[in-house]
Design a protein around this motif. Structure first.
Motif, PDB file in Angstrom:
ATOM      1  N   ASP A  85      -4.270  90.187 -41.122  1.00 51.45           N
ATOM      2  CA  ASP A  85      -2.996  90.134 -41.901  1.00 51.45           C
ATOM      3  C   ASP A  85      -1.675  90.328 -40.851  1.00 51.45           C
ATOM      4  O   ASP A  85      -1.695  91.646 -40.043  1.00 51.45           O
ATOM      5  N   ALA A  86      -0.805  89.483 -40.554  1.00 52.75           N
ATOM      6  CA  ALA A  86       0.525  89.805 -39.548  1.00 52.75           C
ATOM      7  C   ALA A  86       1.153  90.740 -40.033  1.00 52.75           C
ATOM      8  O   ALA A  86       1.794  91.480 -38.879  1.00 52.75           O
ATOM      9  N   THR A  87       1.276  91.282 -41.109  1.00 54.05           N
ATOM     10  CA  THR A  87       2.065  92.432 -41.450  1.00 54.05           C
ATOM     11  C   THR A  87       1.453  93.694 -41.418  1.00 54.05           C
ATOM     12  O   THR A  87       2.108  94.741 -41.659  1.00 54.05           O
ATOM     13  N   ALA A 120       9.927  89.718 -40.886  1.00 52.45           N
ATOM     14  CA  ALA A 120      10.279  91.005 -40.407  1.00 52.45           C
ATOM     15  C   ALA A 120       9.334  91.794 -40.208  1.00 52.45           C
ATOM     16  O   ALA A 120       9.209  92.552 -39.122  1.00 52.45           O
ATOM     17  N   ALA A 121       8.573  92.208 -41.437  1.00 48.41           N
ATOM     18  CA  ALA A 121       7.414  92.973 -41.139  1.00 48.41           C
ATOM     19  C   ALA A 121       6.468  92.510 -39.998  1.00 48.41           C
ATOM     20  O   ALA A 121       5.833  93.416 -39.389  1.00 48.41           O
ATOM     21  N   ALA A 122       6.314  91.419 -39.963  1.00 49.21           N
ATOM     22  CA  ALA A 122       5.234  90.696 -38.797  1.00 49.21           C
ATOM     23  C   ALA A 122       5.835  91.009 -37.548  1.00 49.21           C
ATOM     24  O   ALA A 122       4.888  91.474 -36.513  1.00 49.21           O
ATOM     25  N   LEU A 123       7.066  90.664 -37.291  1.00 46.20           N
ATOM     26  CA  LEU A 123       7.353  91.017 -36.076  1.00 46.20           C
ATOM     27  C   LEU A 123       7.627  92.336 -35.505  1.00 46.20           C
ATOM     28  O   LEU A 123       7.151  92.567 -34.498  1.00 46.20           O
ATOM     29  N   ARG A 124       7.763  93.303 -36.479  1.00 49.31           N
ATOM     30  CA  ARG A 124       7.883  94.716 -36.485  1.00 49.31           C
ATOM     31  C   ARG A 124       6.353  95.134 -36.100  1.00 49.31           C
ATOM     32  O   ARG A 124       6.110  95.936 -34.956  1.00 49.31           O
ATOM     33  N   VAL A 181       7.990  83.192 -29.251  1.00 50.89           N
ATOM     34  CA  VAL A 181       7.863  82.584 -30.513  1.00 50.89           C
ATOM     35  C   VAL A 181       8.235  81.076 -30.331  1.00 50.89           C
ATOM     36  O   VAL A 181       9.337  80.851 -29.818  1.00 50.89           O
ATOM     37  N   GLY A 182       7.472  80.074 -30.825  1.00 50.50           N
ATOM     38  CA  GLY A 182       7.702  78.767 -30.720  1.00 50.50           C
ATOM     39  C   GLY A 182       7.597  78.280 -32.397  1.00 50.50           C
ATOM     40  O   GLY A 182       6.695  78.389 -32.842  1.00 50.50           O
ATOM     41  N   ASP A 183       8.668  77.790 -32.935  1.00 52.87           N
ATOM     42  CA  ASP A 183       8.759  77.432 -34.423  1.00 52.87           C
ATOM     43  C   ASP A 183       9.715  76.243 -34.578  1.00 52.87           C
ATOM     44  O   ASP A 183      10.647  76.089 -33.964  1.00 52.87           O
ATOM     45  N   ALA A 227      13.886  92.817 -35.122  1.00 54.82           N
ATOM     46  CA  ALA A 227      12.594  93.518 -35.119  1.00 54.82           C
ATOM     47  C   ALA A 227      12.507  94.525 -33.858  1.00 54.82           C
ATOM     48  O   ALA A 227      11.647  95.151 -33.612  1.00 54.82           O
ATOM     49  N   GLY A 228      13.611  94.500 -32.802  1.00 55.42           N
ATOM     50  CA  GLY A 228      13.495  95.653 -32.145  1.00 55.42           C
ATOM     51  C   GLY A 228      13.263  95.059 -30.513  1.00 55.42           C
ATOM     52  O   GLY A 228      13.173  95.731 -29.540  1.00 55.42           O
TER      53      GLY A 228
END
Length: 192
Positions: A20-22, A47-51, A65-67, A100-101
């Motif tokens: 789970d990415a988060t 946001a949770a995943a990037l944190r 990140v490529g999107d 995300a910091g």
């Protein structure tokens, strides 16, 4: 993305896990670098995943990140077909990473140099449907959907079906130019 992908990846070198990415199951500061390729826009709580990515990177660790992005003209309902959750603009994707910091080092629009993988699958679907009667086309679409589902999961097949429906829409020729691809390179700061 799914157990089949995990099995294929695990057959080669390296170590892979379906998580789970988060809620990453790794200790703080476990990795020197991380990347997310055509995946952030498909995560509900981005946001949770990037944190979480930031948490597991060492100080100074790099994140790429490529999107898929939209250049503001694509109607949201079509953007959601392409991405699963709605599309970012180049600026909003970079801002998400920064929020995300991370320190964003570079955000590069590489639309001209790339072609979304979804386009190939949709082109193949249309090639198979071209010239068929509506009934035969429906049967072929179902077989193709099952083939993609077996290889990549039902979420991927649903996405391709939505994109195929979108590409049949009269606005497609105008809106396709609105889709793009951006690469964001970021760094986790030295201090928490």
């Amino acid at each position: 993305m799914n157990p089949r992908h995990l099995a294929v990846a695990s057959a080669g070198p390296g170590r892979f896990a379906l998580v789970d990415a988060t809620d990453l199951p790794y200790p703080d500061e476990s990795f020197d670098a991380a990347w997310a390729l055509q995946s952030v826009v498909q995560i509900v709580d981005q946001a949770a995943a990037l944190r979480e990515v930031r948490r597991v990177l060492v100080p100074g660790g790099r994140f790429g990140v490529g999107d898929i992005v939209t250049h503001d003209r694509l109607p949201e309902r079509y953007a959601a077909s392409w991405t699963g959750t709605g599309a970012h603009t180049p600026d909003s994707l970079a801002a998400l990473v920064e929020d995300a910091g991370f320190q964003v080092l570079e955000a590069t629009d590489v639309t001209r140099e790339t072609r979304c993988m979804v386009s190939w699958h949709v082109d193949e679907l249309f090639r198979r449907l071209d010239g068929l009667t509506p009934r035969a086309a429906d049967e072929c679409r179902e077989r193709y959907f099952d083939e993609i589902s077996a290889r990549h999961g039902t979420a991927a097949a649903r996405l391709l079906a939505a994109v195929a429906d979108y590409r049949a829409h009269p606005d497609y020729a105008r809106d396709e130019a609105a889709m793009g691809f951006v690469v964001v390179v970021a760094r986790k700061g030295e201090s928490r």
